[in-house]
Design an enzyme around this catalytic site. Structure first.
Site, PDB file in Angstrom:
ATOM      1  N   ASN A   1       0.656  -1.143   0.004  1.00 37.90           N
ATOM      2  CA  ASN A   1       0.016  -0.051  -0.018  1.00 37.90           C
ATOM      3  C   ASN A   1       0.953   1.245  -0.051  1.00 37.90           C
ATOM      4  O   ASN A   1       1.608   1.730   0.842  1.00 37.90           O
ATOM      5  CB  ASN A   1      -0.849  -0.017   1.216  1.00 37.90           C
ATOM      6  CG  ASN A   1      -1.638   1.188   1.343  1.00 37.90           C
ATOM      7  OD1 ASN A   1      -1.897   2.091   0.421  1.00 37.90           O
ATOM      8  ND2 ASN A   1      -2.252   1.513   2.621  1.00 37.90           N
ATOM      9  N   TRP A   2       1.003   1.795  -1.167  1.00 38.45           N
ATOM     10  CA  TRP A   2       1.860   3.134  -1.224  1.00 38.45           C
ATOM     11  C   TRP A   2       1.268   4.248  -0.650  1.00 38.45           C
ATOM     12  O   TRP A   2       1.892   5.289  -0.535  1.00 38.45           O
ATOM     13  CB  TRP A   2       2.410   3.394  -2.731  1.00 38.45           C
ATOM     14  CG  TRP A   2       3.360   2.260  -3.364  1.00 38.45           C
ATOM     15  CD1 TRP A   2       3.713   1.250  -2.827  1.00 38.45           C
ATOM     16  CD2 TRP A   2       4.180   2.749  -4.267  1.00 38.45           C
ATOM     17  NE1 TRP A   2       4.723   0.732  -3.474  1.00 38.45           N
ATOM     18  CE2 TRP A   2       5.080   1.539  -4.467  1.00 38.45           C
ATOM     19  CE3 TRP A   2       4.391   3.724  -5.213  1.00 38.45           C
ATOM     20  CZ2 TRP A   2       6.077   1.318  -5.469  1.00 38.45           C
ATOM     21  CZ3 TRP A   2       5.333   3.637  -6.341  1.00 38.45           C
ATOM     22  CH2 TRP A   2       6.237   2.464  -6.460  1.00 38.45           C
ATOM     23  N   LYS A   3       0.110   4.288  -0.341  1.00 43.01           N
ATOM     24  CA  LYS A   3      -0.574   5.386   0.479  1.00 43.01           C
ATOM     25  C   LYS A   3      -0.331   6.668  -0.676  1.00 43.01           C
ATOM     26  O   LYS A   3      -0.248   6.461  -1.951  1.00 43.01           O
ATOM     27  CB  LYS A   3      -0.154   5.775   1.952  1.00 43.01           C
ATOM     28  CG  LYS A   3       0.123   4.432   2.778  1.00 43.01           C
ATOM     29  CD  LYS A   3      -0.222   4.575   4.049  1.00 43.01           C
ATOM     30  CE  LYS A   3      -0.211   3.317   4.708  1.00 43.01           C
ATOM     31  NZ  LYS A   3      -0.247   3.348   6.239  1.00 43.01           N
TER      32      LYS A   3
ATOM     33  N   HIS B   1      -9.765   1.433   5.004  1.00 41.81           N
ATOM     34  CA  HIS B   1      -8.445   1.450   5.730  1.00 41.81           C
ATOM     35  C   HIS B   1      -8.626   2.578   6.895  1.00 41.81           C
ATOM     36  O   HIS B   1      -9.396   3.352   6.549  1.00 41.81           O
ATOM     37  CB  HIS B   1      -7.411   1.965   4.716  1.00 41.81           C
ATOM     38  CG  HIS B   1      -5.959   2.020   5.417  1.00 41.81           C
ATOM     39  ND1 HIS B   1      -5.743   2.995   5.999  1.00 41.81           N
ATOM     40  CD2 HIS B   1      -4.983   0.947   5.157  1.00 41.81           C
ATOM     41  CE1 HIS B   1      -4.313   2.673   6.521  1.00 41.81           C
ATOM     42  NE2 HIS B   1      -4.135   1.415   5.840  1.00 41.81           N
TER      43      HIS B   1
ATOM     44  N   GLU C   1      -6.983   5.054   7.836  1.00 39.56           N
ATOM     45  CA  GLU C   1      -6.852   6.164   7.547  1.00 39.56           C
ATOM     46  C   GLU C   1      -7.849   6.550   6.879  1.00 39.56           C
ATOM     47  O   GLU C   1      -7.985   8.017   6.546  1.00 39.56           O
ATOM     48  CB  GLU C   1      -5.301   6.156   6.483  1.00 39.56           C
ATOM     49  CG  GLU C   1      -4.289   6.074   7.428  1.00 39.56           C
ATOM     50  CD  GLU C   1      -3.031   5.444   6.712  1.00 39.56           C
ATOM     51  OE1 GLU C   1      -2.872   5.580   5.599  1.00 39.56           O
ATOM     52  OE2 GLU C   1      -2.065   5.047   7.465  1.00 39.56           O
TER      53      GLU C   1
ATOM     54  N   GLU D   1      -5.897  -4.779  10.470  1.00 40.04           N
ATOM     55  CA  GLU D   1      -4.719  -3.772  10.622  1.00 40.04           C
ATOM     56  C   GLU D   1      -5.050  -3.102  11.908  1.00 40.04           C
ATOM     57  O   GLU D   1      -5.711  -2.161  11.982  1.00 40.04           O
ATOM     58  CB  GLU D   1      -4.747  -2.741   9.533  1.00 40.04           C
ATOM     59  CG  GLU D   1      -4.205  -3.577   8.352  1.00 40.04           C
ATOM     60  CD  GLU D   1      -3.575  -2.528   7.301  1.00 40.04           C
ATOM     61  OE1 GLU D   1      -2.269  -2.738   6.897  1.00 40.04           O
ATOM     62  OE2 GLU D   1      -4.325  -1.354   6.973  1.00 40.04           O
TER      63      GLU D   1
ATOM     64  N   GLY E   1       2.318   2.151  10.709  1.00 39.16           N
ATOM     65  CA  GLY E   1       3.368   3.373  10.631  1.00 39.16           C
ATOM     66  C   GLY E   1       4.174   3.478  11.916  1.00 39.16           C
ATOM     67  O   GLY E   1       4.962   4.339  12.072  1.00 39.16           O
TER      68      GLY E   1
ATOM     69  N   SER F   1       3.129  -2.189  10.170  1.00 35.93           N
ATOM     70  CA  SER F   1       4.560  -2.401  10.514  1.00 35.93           C
ATOM     71  C   SER F   1       5.083  -3.670  10.003  1.00 35.93           C
ATOM     72  O   SER F   1       6.047  -4.233  10.462  1.00 35.93           O
ATOM     73  CB  SER F   1       4.834  -1.912  11.974  1.00 35.93           C
ATOM     74  OG  SER F   1       4.730  -0.568  12.151  1.00 35.93           O
TER      75      SER F   1
HETATM   76  P1  PGA Z   1       2.521  -0.045   7.560  1.00 33.61           P
HETATM   77  O1  PGA Z   1       1.292   0.465   6.974  1.00 33.61           O
HETATM   78  O2  PGA Z   1       3.109  -1.231   7.130  1.00 33.61           O
HETATM   79  O3  PGA Z   1       3.532   1.407   7.062  1.00 33.61           O
HETATM   80  O4  PGA Z   1       2.411   0.216   9.069  1.00 33.61           O
HETATM   81  C1  PGA Z   1       0.308  -0.602   6.571  1.00 33.61           C
HETATM   82  C2  PGA Z   1      -1.064   0.050   6.113  1.00 33.61           C
HETATM   83  O5  PGA Z   1      -1.402   0.918   6.675  1.00 33.61           O
HETATM   84  O6  PGA Z   1      -1.452  -0.619   5.387  1.00 33.61           O
END
Ligand code: PGA
Length: 260
Positions: free
Chosen positions: A26-28, A107, A109, A177, A183, A222
């Site tokens: 997931n490049w966000k 997600h 976010e 998640e 993150g 992570s």
């Molecule tokens: P992360 O993000 O691996 O940087 O913790 C995972 C995600 O949000 O899908």
């Protein structure tokens, strides 16, 4: 009715019908045209038996497709409508049109950063299936919910409210998640990932019966080369959703190797 209130005593005994394993990146909101060089490095390795999917920014999907992407491509969100006067939004059909076969929905976010409700996500799930996309539905508890011991209730509610009864079992995966692990560099302990996946399996089986065995369960939060081997060995983990470590070809390919 929420599963945690039902108190399922009998654990999941369904047949695990999942055959594939997944590693998804997931490049966000990272990545410009220059970063396609990194994408190209990732796009060179073939992993037998592993389904690799990259959720690139929408601006790069068509370009990645033109570079003959050998993996699955996905969008990071979609609108619930197929088209219309929705400034700034992208529909599932548009994602499919530029070569995406997947979409990430729910997600944290988006749930927390954009106030998306599970009811809205349920509509997006249906839109994604209308467009033929495979849905990766994210669920996860915050640190506060975890500390208050509410995580099962939160997960069951997110799961049940984001999926209605009209399910395309062949095009659905769930990513667990925990928000506190995203993150942060902090990963959930292997035994906790195992028991939470067991709980999610129970929830899915409770609602959907044996067909639930088709739904892959991924862990995200992570995931990095240093912990991917341990996570890949957890019996009920079908794959990983990788954020930060998917931006570097070297790290991402190491993670993929652990899951083959
Ligand atoms: P992360 O993000 O691996 O940087 O913790 C995972 C995600 O949000 O899908």
């Amino acid at each position: 009715m929420l599963l945690c209130k039902v108190k399922v005593k009998q654990r999941w005994k369904g047949i695990r019908l999942r055959k594939k394993r997944f590693v998804m990146g997931n490049w966000k909101m990272h990545g410009d045209i220059q970063s396609l060089q990194e994408f190209q490095k990732i796009n060179q390795q073939n992993y037998s038996g592993l389904e690799v999917v990259l959720f690139l920014p929408a601006t790069l999907l068509a370009l990645a497709q033109q570079m003959r992407c050998i993996y699955g491509l996905g969008g990071q969100d979609c609108h619930f409508a197929d088209f219309g006067a929705y400034t700034g939004d992208i529909s599932a059909k548009m994602l499919a049109d530029v070569g995406a076969g997947y979409v990430l929905l729910g997600h944290s976010e988006r749930r927390l950063g954009h106030g998306e409700t599970s009811a809205q996500i349920a509509l997006k799930v249906q839109a994604a299936w209308r467009a033929g996309l495979h849905v990766v539905l994210c669920v996860g508890e915050t640190l506060q919910q975890k500390e208050k011991g509410q995580f099962k209730e939160v997960l069951a509610q997110q799961l049940y409210d984001s999926l209605n009864d009209n399910i395309n079992f062949d095009k659905l995966s769930i990513a667990y998640e925990p928000v506190w692990a995203i993150g942060t560099g902090v990963t959930a302990a292997a035994k906790d990932i195992h028991s939470t996946h067991q709980f999610l399996d129970d929830c899915l089986q409770h609602k959907f019966g044996a067909q639930a065995g088709k739904i892959a369960l991924l862990y995200g939060g992570s995931v990095k080369p240093e912990n991917a081997a341990e996570i890949s060995h957890i019996e009920n983990v079908d794959g990983a959703l990788v954020g930060g470590a998917s931006l570097k070809a070297e790290d991402f390919t190491k993670i993929c190797n652990f899951f083959t």
